[in-house]
Structure formats: C-alpha cells, structure tokens
Design an enzyme around this catalytic site. Sequence first.
Site, PDB file in Angstrom:
ATOM      1  N   GLY A 183       0.759  -1.243   0.000  1.00  0.00           N
ATOM      2  CA  GLY A 183       0.000   0.000   0.000  1.00  0.00           C
ATOM      3  C   GLY A 183       0.786   1.288   0.000  1.00  0.00           C
ATOM      4  CD  GLU A 217       0.223  -9.428   1.033  1.00  0.00           C
ATOM      5  OE1 GLU A 217      -0.685  -8.615   0.764  1.00  0.00           O
ATOM      6  OE2 GLU A 217      -0.013 -10.608   1.313  1.00  0.00           O
ATOM      7  N   PRO A 218       4.473  -5.250  -0.734  1.00  0.00           N
ATOM      8  CG  PRO A 218       6.710  -4.569  -0.863  1.00  0.00           C
ATOM      9  CD  PRO A 218       5.794  -5.551  -0.177  1.00  0.00           C
ATOM     10  NE  ARG A 224       0.268   2.515  -5.896  1.00  0.00           N
ATOM     11  CZ  ARG A 224      -0.777   2.534  -6.733  1.00  0.00           C
ATOM     12  NH1 ARG A 224      -0.678   3.083  -7.916  1.00  0.00           N
ATOM     13  NH2 ARG A 224      -1.931   2.010  -6.363  1.00  0.00           N
ATOM     14  NE  ARG A 263      -2.389   3.395 -11.236  1.00  0.00           N
ATOM     15  CZ  ARG A 263      -2.254   4.564 -10.663  1.00  0.00           C
ATOM     16  NH1 ARG A 263      -1.651   5.547 -11.283  1.00  0.00           N
ATOM     17  NH2 ARG A 263      -2.712   4.775  -9.444  1.00  0.00           N
ATOM     18  CE1 TYR A 290      -8.490   2.080  -9.589  1.00  0.00           C
ATOM     19  CE2 TYR A 290      -6.580   2.278 -11.031  1.00  0.00           C
ATOM     20  CZ  TYR A 290      -7.500   1.496 -10.365  1.00  0.00           C
ATOM     21  OH  TYR A 290      -7.424   0.142 -10.472  1.00  0.00           O
ATOM     22  CB  CYS A 346     -14.132   4.773 -30.202  1.00  0.00           C
ATOM     23  SG  CYS A 346     -15.661   5.535 -30.686  1.00  0.00           S
ATOM     24  CD  GLU A 347     -15.255   4.062 -23.842  1.00  0.00           C
ATOM     25  OE1 GLU A 347     -15.676   4.732 -22.871  1.00  0.00           O
ATOM     26  OE2 GLU A 347     -15.329   2.829 -23.928  1.00  0.00           O
ATOM     27  CE1 TYR A 382      -1.793  -3.357  -8.739  1.00  0.00           C
ATOM     28  CE2 TYR A 382      -0.694  -1.358  -8.009  1.00  0.00           C
ATOM     29  CZ  TYR A 382      -1.127  -2.634  -7.760  1.00  0.00           C
ATOM     30  OH  TYR A 382      -0.889  -3.202  -6.534  1.00  0.00           O
TER      31      TYR A 382
HETATM   32  N1  LLP Z   1      -1.627  -7.037  -1.060  1.00  0.00           N
HETATM   33  C1  LLP Z   1      -2.911  -7.141  -1.423  1.00  0.00           C
HETATM   34  C2  LLP Z   1      -3.750  -8.145  -0.785  1.00  0.00           C
HETATM   35  C3  LLP Z   1      -3.423  -6.280  -2.418  1.00  0.00           C
HETATM   36  O1  LLP Z   1      -4.700  -6.384  -2.749  1.00  0.00           O
HETATM   37  C4  LLP Z   1      -2.584  -5.332  -3.021  1.00  0.00           C
HETATM   38  C5  LLP Z   1      -3.089  -4.446  -4.066  1.00  0.00           C
HETATM   39  C6  LLP Z   1      -1.239  -5.274  -2.622  1.00  0.00           C
HETATM   40  C7  LLP Z   1      -0.801  -6.136  -1.628  1.00  0.00           C
HETATM   41  C8  LLP Z   1      -0.252  -4.314  -3.223  1.00  0.00           C
HETATM   42  O2  LLP Z   1      -0.571  -2.990  -2.995  1.00  0.00           O
HETATM   43  P1  LLP Z   1       0.437  -1.835  -3.444  1.00  0.00           P
HETATM   44  O3  LLP Z   1       1.688  -1.969  -2.598  1.00  0.00           O
HETATM   45  O4  LLP Z   1       0.733  -2.043  -4.871  1.00  0.00           O
HETATM   46  O5  LLP Z   1      -0.285  -0.592  -3.175  1.00  0.00           O
HETATM   47  N2  LLP Z   1      -4.966  -0.870  -9.788  1.00  0.00           N
HETATM   48  C9  LLP Z   1      -4.850   0.087  -8.706  1.00  0.00           C
HETATM   49  C10 LLP Z   1      -4.265  -0.533  -7.460  1.00  0.00           C
HETATM   50  C11 LLP Z   1      -4.978  -1.785  -7.003  1.00  0.00           C
HETATM   51  C12 LLP Z   1      -4.335  -2.416  -5.815  1.00  0.00           C
HETATM   52  C13 LLP Z   1      -4.869  -3.794  -5.589  1.00  0.00           C
HETATM   53  N3  LLP Z   1      -4.298  -4.458  -4.470  1.00  0.00           N
HETATM   54  C14 LLP Z   1      -4.050   1.285  -9.184  1.00  0.00           C
HETATM   55  O6  LLP Z   1      -3.653   1.320 -10.352  1.00  0.00           O
HETATM   56  O7  LLP Z   1      -3.821   2.223  -8.421  1.00  0.00           O
END
Ligand code: LLP
Length: 425
Positions: free
Chosen positions: A243, A285-286, A288, A323, A327, A354-355, A383
């Site tokens: 996150g 669990e990083p 991004r 994205r 978002y 086409c949007e 993503y």
């Molecule tokens: N662990 C779990 C259970 C998750 O669902 C996610 C992301 C992560 C770890 C990794 O999160 P991060 O460190 O990447 O923030 N498509 C969206 C983001 C969706 C995230 C889904 N879950 C975007 O483009 O911002």
Amino acid sequence: MRLPPHLAVRDGRLLIGSHDCVALAERFGTPLYVTDGDRILHNYERYANALKAHYPKVRVLYAAKANSNLSILRMLAIAGAGADVFSSGEIELALKAGMKPQDLLFNGSSKSRRDLALAVERGVRISVDSLDELTQLEEMAASANRMVKIAFRVNPALEVPTHPKIATGLRTSKFGIPHEEVVSAYREAMRCPHLEPAGMHCHIGSQILEMAPFAEAARVMLRLAGELKDIGIHLEFIDLGGGLGIPYRREQDPEVGPEDYASAVMPHFLKGIRELGIEPELWVEPGRFIVADSTLLLTRVNSVKHAHANFANVDAGFNLLVRPVMYDAYHEVIAAGKADQPATQVWTIAGPICESGDILARDRRMPELIAGDLLAILDAGAYGFVMSSQYNARPRCAEVLLRGDEARLVRRAETMEDIISTMVV
Ligand code: LLP
C-alpha cells in the site's frame, strides 16, 4: 521537474538508465513499455532493508498483480522475494519465475475451486477470506490428504486517504473478515483437521502517502494476535500487506519511503510481539513501490489538433494505461525528444480509443508538439500493462527490460493474429 535518479535529460533527450528513449522507440516501435530492471532491484532492496533494520525476520512478498511480467518476477525471485498472488494464473507465473510455493500467499475474496485446488496441490499458503471458503478448503485439503497452512484476511475497518476504489480495509469493503469476528473464525479453523492457522493477514489499500493508517493497522493486528494467543494460536507470520504510495505528482506529493513506513509501523509491531512473547515473521506485500517508477510508457503523437484545447493524439490510450481514466490518476508526461525545450503550451494528451474519457493527461505545460514527437508517461510500472486490454481490436504493445547497457524485449507486441486466434467463426 524532479526526476528520480534512473531518469535524466541529456542533449534534450530523456534517458532511462543509460538508454535514450527516442532510440528505444525507434528500435522497438511504439507504444512501448520500458522498464529499468536495476531500479526495481534497488526499490526492492530498499524496502526489505528498511524493515530489516528494525527486525530481522522480515519477508517481502512482492504483489505480483502490480506487474507480473515473468522477467520481472524472475529478477525478484533471484533477489529473494516471495509473492502475494491473487489468482491461479499469478501462482503459476510466480512458480515459473522460480519462487517457492512456501514463499507465496494466495489472496482473494472470490477463489474458485480450481484456484484452491492448485494452491493445495502446490503447497501454497492461503489467506482465507470467508467461512464458506474455509469449509470448502478443508474439504479439498481432506480429499487431497494435505495439511494446508492458512491465514485469515482481516478487515480492520480503517479509513485510508486514497482513491475509494483502492481503499481495501474499509468496514464496507468486500475484502476480509470483520475484525470483531476474526477470533471466532480462527476457532472455526482450529476445528479443521487439515488446516493449520499459521498466519494473519491484512491489506488496507493502495497509493497511501500518510503513515498513520499503516501504524493503526499494525496496532489492530497485534491486538488480535494477543487474542489469538489466548485461544492457543501461535502465529508463524503476520502479514501487513502493501500500500505504500509513490509521488506521482512529483512537484507536490510528499516523498515518503519504506523508511518512513518502517518507522511508523515497527514500534507497534515490536511492542506488540514483545508484550506477547512471540516472534512471528513479519510479511509485507508491496507492489507499487517496487515497480511503479521503474517504467515509462513511450507513445508517439499521431496528430495534433488545436481546438478548445491543444490535443496531442497519441498511439497509447486507456487500452494500455487505464489508471488515469479509472482512478483519475496523475502521471507525469515528458516530451522525450524535446526535454530541454521551454514548456510554452498547454496540452491534453488523448489516446486513440473511441471514448471521450480516453485522456491520459490534461492541461500539461509542454513544448510545442508536432506529429511524430515521442512522449514518455512516467511511473507506469505498477498496474500499467497488467490492466491493459484489446479494446477497439488494438493489439497490446511490447515490453522492454533494461539491465545496465542491455535492452531486451521481455514481451513481444501482440498482432492481429493474436486477437483473432481465440475467436471461432
Ligand atoms: N496485497 C494485497 C492483498 C493487495 O490487494 C494489493 C493491491 C497489494 C498487496 C499491493 O498494494 P500496493 O503496494 O501495490 O499498493 N490498480 C490500482 C491498485 C490496485 C491495488 C490492488 N491491491 C491502481 O492502479 O492504483
């Protein structure tokens, strides 16, 4: 604009690592995803080291959904990462990349029997999201005669400052077991002879730039760990999810890193485990943070139009980077062959779909653009390609991975044959 250290401007050209973006686009064609593999490894090591400076028993499970290109998973596997996987497809990719089943955590709120069967057969740990799933999993483990290590996904009911579509720990979210019901879920699991409740898991959301919610989640998890100890559960691991955000708006977003994350979270984690006299592994669990800034999406201007706005109509749209549309996400854009020219005009970067929503960037000050110019969309590594589609019958583009002076194709561009090949007339 402040550029991260793997990006630079020389003689008006944007460089990624030692590579000239204009030359990469000529060699491989556009649109093109270009990833600096060295940057990914740097980000990974930085994340792992920031936590290990506080506590040695840390495991980084890279969130494979952020970017599941096999070459990237392979690099991270060699560096020692495990993975958070969200489908049987991601399990297969992570294993193919060389990760071990015990270094994976299979997450998800809607796992099919086929998904669960694969995880059971391979010995992957599973984060269980409901009591129904628990019952199904016990049946499957029993019929396969396997012991399966599980965690429960905890819903800590926390507000987080991010886009509502990517806040996952809200009370109203579809993910996890409400925190008040977690202890009784573990009691239920203790009655399942083929399941071993070995861990506890949460993930509060994505693109979070404030540290307080992470600290609060750690506090909730450690309080629950205490309640679980009281009913006789000794956790092998506590997984606090991913996150951590990145500064997409480079001029205004705070530049927080894993060191800030660790300073916010670790005091709660360490105090909690000391009070309980336990020493579980800490899993994180990083996604991004590891991959986002490693990657550019290179796109060429097909045409310009000076109407109520100055439109640069480019060859990549939300088919390749969803994205901005999904978002309202902001990505910096640089004219890769004119990076030293004064930004005298205001441009809207529009894709070919086409949007009318197919806008990658609005109201950006940039140099004068003409057809043929190359634009680089920054921070496209997380993503990005993974959320691409073939909308408007557009084949997906290629991906190139850079390591030092080497540039290699790690996914060829699709062709019309690829699109047609799964159709039956
Ligand atoms: N662990 C779990 C259970 C998750 O669902 C996610 C992301 C992560 C770890 C990794 O999160 P991060 O460190 O990447 O923030 N498509 C969206 C983001 C969706 C995230 C889904 N879950 C975007 O483009 O911002």
